[in-house]
Design a protein around this motif. Structure first.
Motif, PDB file in Angstrom:
ATOM      1  N   ILE A 132       0.838  -1.201   0.000  1.00 40.11           N
ATOM      2  CA  ILE A 132       0.000   0.000   0.000  1.00 40.11           C
ATOM      3  C   ILE A 132       0.872   1.251   0.000  1.00 40.11           C
ATOM      4  CG2 ILE A 132      -1.638   1.352   1.384  1.00 40.11           C
ATOM      5  CD1 ILE A 132      -2.843  -1.325   2.307  1.00 40.11           C
ATOM      6  N   THR A 135       2.549   1.788  -3.362  1.00 37.79           N
ATOM      7  CA  THR A 135       1.566   2.241  -4.357  1.00 37.79           C
ATOM      8  C   THR A 135       1.176   3.698  -4.130  1.00 37.79           C
ATOM      9  OG1 THR A 135       0.683  -0.010  -4.544  1.00 37.79           O
ATOM     10  CG2 THR A 135      -0.696   1.792  -5.351  1.00 37.79           C
ATOM     11  N   PHE A 136       0.877   4.050  -2.893  1.00 36.05           N
ATOM     12  CA  PHE A 136       0.460   5.419  -2.575  1.00 36.05           C
ATOM     13  C   PHE A 136       1.564   6.437  -2.818  1.00 36.05           C
ATOM     14  CE2 PHE A 136      -3.511   5.220   0.310  1.00 36.05           C
ATOM     15  CZ  PHE A 136      -4.099   4.291  -0.549  1.00 36.05           C
ATOM     16  N   GLY A 142       1.039   7.163  -7.717  1.00 31.81           N
ATOM     17  CA  GLY A 142       0.630   7.286  -6.321  1.00 31.81           C
ATOM     18  C   GLY A 142      -0.319   8.453  -6.079  1.00 31.81           C
ATOM     19  N   ILE A 143      -1.275   8.243  -5.167  1.00 28.30           N
ATOM     20  CA  ILE A 143      -2.257   9.280  -4.894  1.00 28.30           C
ATOM     21  C   ILE A 143      -1.631  10.502  -4.219  1.00 28.30           C
ATOM     22  CG2 ILE A 143      -2.897   8.273  -2.652  1.00 28.30           C
ATOM     23  CD1 ILE A 143      -5.780   9.172  -3.236  1.00 28.30           C
ATOM     24  N   ILE A 144      -0.565  10.269  -3.434  1.00 25.86           N
ATOM     25  CA  ILE A 144       0.084  11.386  -2.744  1.00 25.86           C
ATOM     26  C   ILE A 144       0.714  12.344  -3.761  1.00 25.86           C
ATOM     27  CG2 ILE A 144       1.808  12.053  -1.037  1.00 25.86           C
ATOM     28  CD1 ILE A 144      -0.533  10.469   0.116  1.00 25.86           C
TER      29      ILE A 144
END
Length: 306
Positions: A132, A135-136, A142-144
């Motif tokens: 996780i 990936t982040f 990545g969402i960040i």
């Protein structure tokens, strides 16, 4: 005839409780105490072919090599200590604060839902947690980084490639994963507080903040002391699995710790004596910290391990 004050009488009277204790006792005997004889290979040039008894005795050779010959030893110790200091500063208080917040919630349904959600990360494996995070924090997907680029107009950051970010990532992930599960003991301590103390405080004009500070928090202190002393026993250890999954050659400067070094030297290079010597050093430091912290706790409070 069995005497009422004899060991046989006590064992017979409480046999159900002792049977419940038996698996735990056997676990510690088999997996914790019996393997302790292997510590002697820290003072040997251990060879699998010769075995423990016939391997050459070399005294403190491996300890000297770790502290004075290995060029990375002090970096490893520094990284291990820094991660554990940050963990004590930020992770240790987090469940305490969350437990108090849970206790102050008046809506029981919302309280149950919030507690259940906070417990969930504890049941995820370390591999899943590391996946996780990777990936982040990915600079491409990545969402960040997506938020940094799209919302704040910044350049993407290679978080896991920058040594200065590793400690923050590790400690914050530890908090997220363990904060909910860590509240259980504190909530149990709060449940054991006499309700009449709150009623008396209300009659004396204490608001919710004063009740939380002078009753709830004080009632949690014995559990806090015990857990703090136990935590110090693992001060020279870190979350080995998570670090192993997250570290790489770019962030070695802050991510490489004693446990990862022992893994490479002891398992990958098969230098079992050297790895055992380093592990023994960690255990001795942990033992000294536990004894010292327990002595201080016993001196300044009514709570201690022994």
């Amino acid at each position: 005839m069995i005497q009422r004050n004899g060991i046989g009488y006590v064992l017979k009277k409480h046999r159900a409780l002792y049977l419940l204790m038996l698996p735990g006792i056997l676990y510690y005997i088999i997996f914790k105490y019996v393997p302790m004889y292997g510590v002697i290979i820290a003072f040997q040039d251990y060879s699998i072919g010769r075995g423990v008894l016939d391997s050459k005795f070399v005294g403190f050779k491996h300890f000297i090599e770790f502290f004075y010959v290995n060029p990375d030893s002090w970096k490893l110790i520094r990284n291990t200590v820094m991660l554990n200091v940050y963990d004590l500063l930020f992770h240790f208080p987090a469940p305490i604060i969350l437990a108090i917040l849970f206790h102050e919630l008046k809506n029981k349904m919302f309280k149950r839902i919030a507690q259940s959600i906070s417990y969930m990360p504890h049941f995820l494996s370390t591999v899943v947690i590391a996946g996780i995070l990777v990936t982040f924090l990915s600079p491409q997907t990545g969402i960040i980084n997506f938020l940094l680029v799209k919302v704040f107009g910044m350049e993407p950051i290679l978080f896991l490639g920058l040594p200065e970010w590793f400690r923050a990532i590790y400690v914050s992930s530890e908090i997220w994963q363990k904060i909910g599960w860590g509240t259980i003991l504190y909530l149990a301590a709060i449940a054991g507080i006499d309700p009449t103390l709150y009623e008396a405080a209300k009659m004396d004009g204490a608001n919710r903040y004063h009740q939380m500070r002078h009753i709830t928090f004080i009632g949690m202190v014995p559990v806090m002391i015990i857990l703090f002393v136990l935590t110090l026993g693992h001060f020279m250890e870190t979350g080995f699995q998570k670090i192993l999954l997250l570290y790489n050659s770019m962030n070695y400067e802050t991510s490489d710790v004693i446990n990862t070094f022992v893994y490479r030297r002891g398992i990958l290079d098969a230098d079992f004596s050297f790895a055992t010597a380093v592990g023994l050093f960690q255990s001795v430091i942990g033992l000294i910290l536990v004894i010292g912290a327990n002595r201080i706790a016993r001196k300044h409070s009514e709570t201690s391990l022994w």
